[in-house]
Design an enzyme around this catalytic site. Structure first.
Site, PDB file in Angstrom:
ATOM      1  N   HIS A  85     -16.635 -28.938  43.904  1.00  0.00           N
ATOM      2  CA  HIS A  85     -15.659 -29.991  44.163  1.00  0.00           C
ATOM      3  C   HIS A  85     -15.877 -30.542  45.573  1.00  0.00           C
ATOM      4  O   HIS A  85     -15.286 -30.040  46.543  1.00  0.00           O
ATOM      5  CB  HIS A  85     -14.233 -29.440  44.043  1.00  0.00           C
ATOM      6  CG  HIS A  85     -13.908 -28.881  42.696  1.00  0.00           C
ATOM      7  ND1 HIS A  85     -14.412 -27.691  42.248  1.00  0.00           N
ATOM      8  CD2 HIS A  85     -13.113 -29.368  41.696  1.00  0.00           C
ATOM      9  CE1 HIS A  85     -13.952 -27.451  41.036  1.00  0.00           C
ATOM     10  NE2 HIS A  85     -13.171 -28.443  40.677  1.00  0.00           N
TER      11      HIS A  85
ATOM     12  N   HIS B 112     -14.071 -35.646  42.306  1.00  0.00           N
ATOM     13  CA  HIS B 112     -13.191 -34.477  42.376  1.00  0.00           C
ATOM     14  C   HIS B 112     -13.923 -33.196  42.010  1.00  0.00           C
ATOM     15  O   HIS B 112     -13.906 -32.233  42.777  1.00  0.00           O
ATOM     16  CB  HIS B 112     -11.994 -34.665  41.441  1.00  0.00           C
ATOM     17  CG  HIS B 112     -10.983 -33.565  41.516  1.00  0.00           C
ATOM     18  ND1 HIS B 112     -11.208 -32.293  41.027  1.00  0.00           N
ATOM     19  CD2 HIS B 112      -9.730 -33.537  42.030  1.00  0.00           C
ATOM     20  CE1 HIS B 112     -10.157 -31.538  41.242  1.00  0.00           C
ATOM     21  NE2 HIS B 112      -9.237 -32.274  41.846  1.00  0.00           N
TER      22      HIS B 112
ATOM     23  N   GLU C  66      10.683 -15.561  38.307  1.00  0.00           N
ATOM     24  CA  GLU C  66       9.704 -14.487  38.115  1.00  0.00           C
ATOM     25  C   GLU C  66       8.308 -14.878  38.578  1.00  0.00           C
ATOM     26  O   GLU C  66       7.588 -14.061  39.162  1.00  0.00           O
ATOM     27  CB  GLU C  66       9.643 -14.071  36.640  1.00  0.00           C
ATOM     28  CG  GLU C  66      10.870 -13.334  36.139  1.00  0.00           C
ATOM     29  CD  GLU C  66      11.907 -14.259  35.545  1.00  0.00           C
ATOM     30  OE1 GLU C  66      12.857 -13.761  34.910  1.00  0.00           O
ATOM     31  OE2 GLU C  66      11.764 -15.497  35.721  1.00  0.00           O
TER      32      GLU C  66
ATOM     33  N   HIS D  34      14.322 -10.961  23.848  1.00  0.00           N
ATOM     34  CA  HIS D  34      14.301 -10.058  24.993  1.00  0.00           C
ATOM     35  C   HIS D  34      13.568  -8.744  24.703  1.00  0.00           C
ATOM     36  O   HIS D  34      13.459  -7.902  25.593  1.00  0.00           O
ATOM     37  CB  HIS D  34      15.731  -9.737  25.430  1.00  0.00           C
ATOM     38  CG  HIS D  34      16.409 -10.839  26.176  1.00  0.00           C
ATOM     39  ND1 HIS D  34      16.505 -12.117  25.681  1.00  0.00           N
ATOM     40  CD2 HIS D  34      17.012 -10.863  27.392  1.00  0.00           C
ATOM     41  CE1 HIS D  34      17.155 -12.870  26.563  1.00  0.00           C
ATOM     42  NE2 HIS D  34      17.461 -12.148  27.605  1.00  0.00           N
TER      43      HIS D  34
END
Length: 665
Positions: free
Chosen positions: A31, A265, A412, A474
């Site tokens: 890049h 890029h 999280e 869960h």
């Protein structure tokens, strides 16, 4: 910084551009656009602001520089070479080659001066928050004038970093905690691989977004080096909030045919365009990887000034140590990540009665935390469920950082990446907690921790369908298998207080990678051992619990299924079917043991059945084609624990019946 005529400064900046372009071209991969566009801001930061010492790359008093936009790695490698770090021209020429020290994206541990493994976008952004948090916490513990008090954390971040959701979580956390020594330079070039950022990133105002997070935001032209300098100075003066500097750059600057285009890029310029770029910048066509003598001399002056800064810091540190011997000892304990000898014995002392392993873990944490001052952590708004609070140790809050408990909020992903930042910096041993089901939300930083060999500890509770009524959203089923598939992640699923103490001891002693403690919500029956317990055997990942004479098969189990398997074996013995019981709380640890130990625990030639309330795919390597794996092949259900055990075949009678049919088959 050393004064230099503008032409020399321009040549020094173009040296960075051309080293990056040459490196990508030689590799025919990489890049080039980001390093070429960001060269000015990087030059200003490294020469005028960043404190570093190439002779001692992890010098405690250094500023930290993170390249979150890791795809632009040749920018970092070029800077490390010019600044005198152990990064040679040969290293630059071997960019992206097998076994080189200059991989495609920066990897922690390959080169001195590379602070993090970056590349997965957003991770470095959140890692930097962890660095800044750690500095604030340690500085608060050490008091005024301490050696880490005035360090800054800098990063270059990209459009991709800001698009990834983890940056939103981390930015919110940093703004809430007012982490003022965090300064990010945003390479605002308006280009991604697929084209202009306007095709996906036009619906928000980045400035207002970060101001809403509580950040100080400025904008500056990417070629205005004095303007960039002033912006960094202003950011450093804003000690009450983190700073984002929007640096408006041109990707691939200097390339006549590709500057400002997505084509620069993620692909080399190409030989013709590289030649055109050098001509446009007045750069010699040969040799490749040129560093002009006057540019080297300039960087030598920069290094001399950095060395003077280091010398002044060292003198101040010695004076502080002489005046604060107790605090100096505390600092050393953090630097060494000191853990007492015989930590397993200390963790096992006065073990609590058998219970849910999350509750046992809580009791053990209270015993070991006072012994390990560098141990800090928290959970994603689940401390009362994960039982991860260090009682009496205080909580981190904006402007109050001396506590050891961190409230990460329901973040999280950022929590895992912030923990990685703490671990990369090496001044803390971080632990973080959530439900095992939501380990999925933090999987990218968990993988990077394993890849980068970071000492991080995960406390994942509510580890099976037996958490009960919350239901399948869960209840983890596939998670143990998925996590065990990550190389270098030790997944420990203890069955009782002895194994839980060993899991904590292992996590604290293990420096070469992350460790997960997978714990139950429900209370477990005691494990009755007929084989005398050797606590060190638990640390080997697997050991024998029962080994009756005349056993014809081995039953393997983990966690909550160890007492279940033991009860099933008792029922089988009444039928004359005698089996051994092996507990394997950490499969990876067990598989790393010498063959003789593995054969002692799971004898070759003897049939093997495995019981675990999870998907269980990985256990076939122990069970073999003639073995049996009693796992779960479907999602859970919302029901009480006992009803679930009956419905999913995890009662002692059901396990015994299935083993009987297998043995008879």
């Amino acid at each position: 910084m050393p004064n230099a005529r503008p032409e020399l400064v321009e040549k020094a900046v173009n040296t960075i551009r051309m080293l990056a372009a040459d490196g990508v071209q030689q590799a025919n991969s990489g890049h080039p656009g980001m390093p070429m566009g960001a060269a000015d801001m990087a030059f200003v930061l490294w020469t005028r602001h960043l404190r570093f010492d190439p002779a001692e790359p992890r010098w405690l008093g250094r500023d930290r520089f993170l390249l979150s936009a890791g795809h632009g790695s040749m920018l970092l490698y070029s800077l490390l070479h010019l600044a005198g770090f152990d990064c040679t021209l040969e290293d630059l020429k071997k960019f992206r080659q097998l076994h080189s020290r200059t991989p495609g994206h920066p990897e922690y541990g390959y080169l001195p001066g590379v602070e993090i493994t970056s590349g997965p976008l957003g991770q470095g952004f959140a890692n930097g928050v962890g660095f800044a948090l750690g500095h604030a916490m340690l500085s608060a513990k050490l008091g005024p004038g301490n050696p880490v008090a005035d360090a800054f954390v800098y990063a270059i971040v990209s459009d991709g970093d800001l698009m990834e959701g983890v940056s939103a979580e981390a930015a919110s956390f940093a703004g809430h905690h007012k982490l003022g020594r965090l300064v990010y330079l945003y390479d605002d070039n308006g280009i991604t691989i697929d084209g202009k950022t306007s095709i996906t990133f036009s619906g928000e105002d980045v400035t207002r977004r970060f101001e809403a997070y509580g950040w100080h935001v400025q904008s500056v032209d990417g070629r205005d080096r004095d303007g960039i300098d002033r912006a960094i100075q202003a950011a450093k003066a804003e000690l009450g909030r983190p700073s984002l500097i929007r640096v408006h750059t041109t990707i691939g600057y200097g390339s006549p045919g590709k500057a400002g285009k997505s084509s620069v890029h993620g692909a080399p310029l190409g030989e013709a365009e590289l030649e055109a770029t050098k001509k446009a910048l007045g750069w010699p066509l040969e040799p490749r990887f040129l560093v002009p003598d006057d540019v080297r001399a300039y960087w030598a002056e920069v290094r001399a000034e950095k060395a003077a800064q280091k010398q002044a810091w060292s003198a101040a540190e010695q004076a502080w140590r002489a005046a604060n011997p107790e605090q100096a000892a505390l600092l050393d304990a953090h630097v060494e990540r000191w853990v007492p000898e015989r930590i397993l014995d200390r963790a096992r002392a006065e073990l609590p009665a058998p219970d849910a392993t999350r509750k046992v873990s809580q009791a053990i944490l209270q015993k070991i935390a006072p012994l390990v001052p560098c141990l800090v952590g928290g959970s994603a708004d689940l401390a009362e469920s994960n039982l991860t609070e260090i009682k009496g140790a205080g909580s981190v809050a904006p402007g109050s950082f001396a506590g050891r408990n961190v409230h990460f909020g329901i973040r999280e992903h950022a929590m895992g990446a912030i923990a990685n930042g703490l671990a990369y910096d090496g001044l803390f041993v971080p632990f973080v907690g959530t439900f095992l089901q939501f380990a999925d939300y933090m999987r990218p930083p968990v993988r990077l921790a394993a890849l980068s060999k970071l000492q991080a500890i995960y406390v994942w509770t509510h580890d099976s369908i037996f958490l009960g009524e919350d239901g399948p959203t869960h209840q983890p089923v596939e998670h143990l298998t998925a996590l065990r598939a990550i190389p270098n992640l030790h997944v420990c699923r203890p069955a009782d207080p002895e194994e839980t103490a060993a899991a904590w001891a292992h996590a604290l002693q293990r420096r070469g990678g992350p460790t997960a403690l997978v714990l139950t919500r429900q209370k477990l029956a005691p494990v009755k051992r007929s084989v005398p317990l050797d606590p060190e055997a638990i640390l080997r990942g697997g050991y024998l619990v029962d080994a009756p004479a005349g056993a014809t098969f081995t039953l393997v189990a983990t966690g909550s299924e160890v007492p279940l398997a033991q009860a099933a074996l008792e029922a089988l013995a009444k039928q004359g079917l005698v089996g051994r019981l092996a507990s394997i709380p950490c499969l990876e640890c067990f598989l790393a043991q010498p063959q003789a130990w593995r054969d002692e625990v799971v004898p070759p030639g003897q049939r093997v059945a495995v019981v675990e309330a999870a998907r269980g795919t990985e256990w076939w390597q122990l069970a073999g084609r003639d073995g049996l794996v009693l796992g779960i092949e479907r999602f859970g259900s919302s029901a009480p624990e006992k009803a679930l055990a009956e419905d999913y075949g995890f009662t002692p009678a059901q396990v015994a019946e299935r083993v009987t049919r297998w043995l008879a088959g």
